[in-house]
Design a protein around this motif. Sequence first.
Motif, PDB file in Angstrom:
ATOM      1  N   VAL A   1      31.172  56.188  -0.046  1.00 50.91           N
ATOM      2  CA  VAL A   1      32.506  55.599  -0.514  1.00 50.91           C
ATOM      3  C   VAL A   1      33.020  55.292   0.316  1.00 50.91           C
ATOM      4  N   THR A   2      34.042  54.126  -0.874  1.00 52.63           N
ATOM      5  CA  THR A   2      35.554  53.363  -0.010  1.00 52.63           C
ATOM      6  C   THR A   2      36.248  53.315  -0.689  1.00 52.63           C
ATOM      7  N   SER A   3      38.015  53.808  -0.102  1.00 48.33           N
ATOM      8  CA  SER A   3      38.424  53.999  -1.559  1.00 48.33           C
ATOM      9  C   SER A   3      39.674  53.205  -0.706  1.00 48.33           C
ATOM     10  N   LYS A   4      40.971  53.127  -1.675  1.00 45.89           N
ATOM     11  CA  LYS A   4      41.802  52.461  -0.706  1.00 45.89           C
ATOM     12  C   LYS A   4      42.772  53.707  -0.435  1.00 45.89           C
ATOM     13  N   VAL A   5      43.689  53.663   0.205  1.00 44.43           N
ATOM     14  CA  VAL A   5      44.434  54.745   0.682  1.00 44.43           C
ATOM     15  C   VAL A   5      45.864  54.692   1.156  1.00 44.43           C
ATOM     16  N   MET A   6      46.595  55.028   0.992  1.00 43.15           N
ATOM     17  CA  MET A   6      48.112  54.741   1.025  1.00 43.15           C
ATOM     18  C   MET A   6      48.527  54.781   2.765  1.00 43.15           C
ATOM     19  N   LYS A   7      49.158  54.020   3.327  1.00 43.86           N
ATOM     20  CA  LYS A   7      49.151  54.461   4.844  1.00 43.86           C
ATOM     21  C   LYS A   7      50.970  55.631   5.046  1.00 43.86           C
ATOM     22  N   SER A   8      50.577  56.657   4.964  1.00 44.58           N
ATOM     23  CA  SER A   8      51.416  57.332   4.493  1.00 44.58           C
ATOM     24  C   SER A   8      52.716  57.336   5.123  1.00 44.58           C
ATOM     25  N   GLY A   9      52.584  57.267   6.313  1.00 49.58           N
ATOM     26  CA  GLY A   9      52.847  57.359   8.002  1.00 49.58           C
ATOM     27  C   GLY A   9      54.606  55.915   7.565  1.00 49.58           C
ATOM     28  N   LYS A  10      53.445  54.690   7.240  1.00 48.82           N
ATOM     29  CA  LYS A  10      54.318  53.607   7.434  1.00 48.82           C
ATOM     30  C   LYS A  10      55.253  53.011   5.904  1.00 48.82           C
ATOM     31  N   ALA A  11      54.943  53.983   5.258  1.00 48.06           N
ATOM     32  CA  ALA A  11      55.951  53.769   3.998  1.00 48.06           C
ATOM     33  C   ALA A  11      57.348  54.599   4.126  1.00 48.06           C
ATOM     34  N   LYS A  12      57.840  53.550   3.647  1.00 45.89           N
ATOM     35  CA  LYS A  12      59.522  54.448   3.671  1.00 45.89           C
ATOM     36  C   LYS A  12      59.702  55.230   2.365  1.00 45.89           C
ATOM     37  N   LEU A  13      60.067  56.056   2.238  1.00 52.58           N
ATOM     38  CA  LEU A  13      60.039  57.212   0.883  1.00 52.58           C
ATOM     39  C   LEU A  13      61.527  56.954   0.744  1.00 52.58           C
ATOM     40  N   LEU A  14      62.006  56.265  -0.126  1.00 51.59           N
ATOM     41  CA  LEU A  14      63.476  56.333  -1.053  1.00 51.59           C
ATOM     42  C   LEU A  14      64.020  57.426  -1.651  1.00 51.59           C
ATOM     43  N   ARG A  15      63.267  57.594  -2.202  1.00 51.19           N
ATOM     44  CA  ARG A  15      63.797  59.522  -3.025  1.00 51.19           C
ATOM     45  C   ARG A  15      63.175  59.623  -3.676  1.00 51.19           C
ATOM     46  N   THR A  16      63.218  60.630  -5.066  1.00 51.84           N
ATOM     47  CA  THR A  16      61.898  62.077  -5.443  1.00 51.84           C
ATOM     48  C   THR A  16      62.789  62.055  -6.649  1.00 51.84           C
ATOM     49  N   ASP A  17      62.070  61.584  -7.191  1.00 54.90           N
ATOM     50  CA  ASP A  17      61.900  62.040  -8.776  1.00 54.90           C
ATOM     51  C   ASP A  17      62.845  63.511  -9.280  1.00 54.90           C
ATOM     52  N   LYS A  18      63.324  63.795 -10.016  1.00 56.04           N
ATOM     53  CA  LYS A  18      63.443  65.073 -11.042  1.00 56.04           C
ATOM     54  C   LYS A  18      62.157  66.617 -11.170  1.00 56.04           C
ATOM     55  N   ASP A  19      61.417  65.546 -11.246  1.00 50.82           N
ATOM     56  CA  ASP A  19      60.037  66.299 -10.977  1.00 50.82           C
ATOM     57  C   ASP A  19      59.196  66.018  -9.821  1.00 50.82           C
TER      58      ASP A  19
END
Length: 284
Positions: free
Chosen positions: A61-79
């Motif tokens: 199975v091939t699935s698209k996955v985010m490159k977690s180390g490359k994405a820039k975290l902007l914020r975290t919501d309350k939940d």
Amino acid sequence: MSNLLSGLSKLGLGNLENTSIYEAPKDEKKDGKQEKAVEKVQEKDLIFDRSFECPVCYEKVTSKVMKSGKAKLLRTDKDLRPVYESIDAQKYDVVVCPHCGFSAITRYFVPMTPGQVKLIKENISSKVHLTPHTGESYTYDQAFERYQLALANAVVRQAKSSEKAYCCLKSAWLLRGWQEELAAAEGDNKEKIAELKEAEKEYLQNAMEGFSTAKASENFPVCGMDENTVDYLLAVLAFWAGKYDVASRLIAALLTTPTANARVKDKARDLKDEIVAELKKAKG
């Protein structure tokens, strides 16, 4: 001294006496070295195709996955929903087998019992009709369908309450991201946003019910969260549902337990202030 370098002739360097100590700025256009404009990172730049083995039919199975180390975290919501720049991480956390229809959040796309495999084959594989995906990224429509498939599979194979609650929570996060995209887009999207908002509330309600059940019946950690994190999450969900008494009890326990870390306690204090403010508002 008329020139910073005057007097060098006595050292045999008279040719340098009238030299400017700083170079004149180069005309980059003239030199053919004009600086290129910085291109904004796009969603497709932050994902890649990852291979999995389906635990039901054993096909690749091939699935698209985010490159977690490359994405820039902007914020975290309350939940606890993480918000990244240029990408919604929730769109890329469900794996779907195109051969048999087994679907699950990535952390649960793992081997299961023979009994669960049988349930999937009988209730999912024999009936599902999947549309092949050919785009370079997932749309919100496609991502939401994937979460619905994952939840259906979790229900069919009688997964733990925590897994079903986690799927509901992440579905709600996805729906929130969808609303944000529509709000920023051109055109009249108010009706669709209102529809998605109602769906988000329903998923959050089910997430709260599932995590409450999991807290009473499962061992921690659940879904990668310790008990204090789950209690904080439940407090937020209860607060949003207007259950201020439940939220207050959970927050009071968090603020007095020695096992909760400083980060969780800081979030709990902020939520406590919001609860107090809402209660004052309700009293008029």
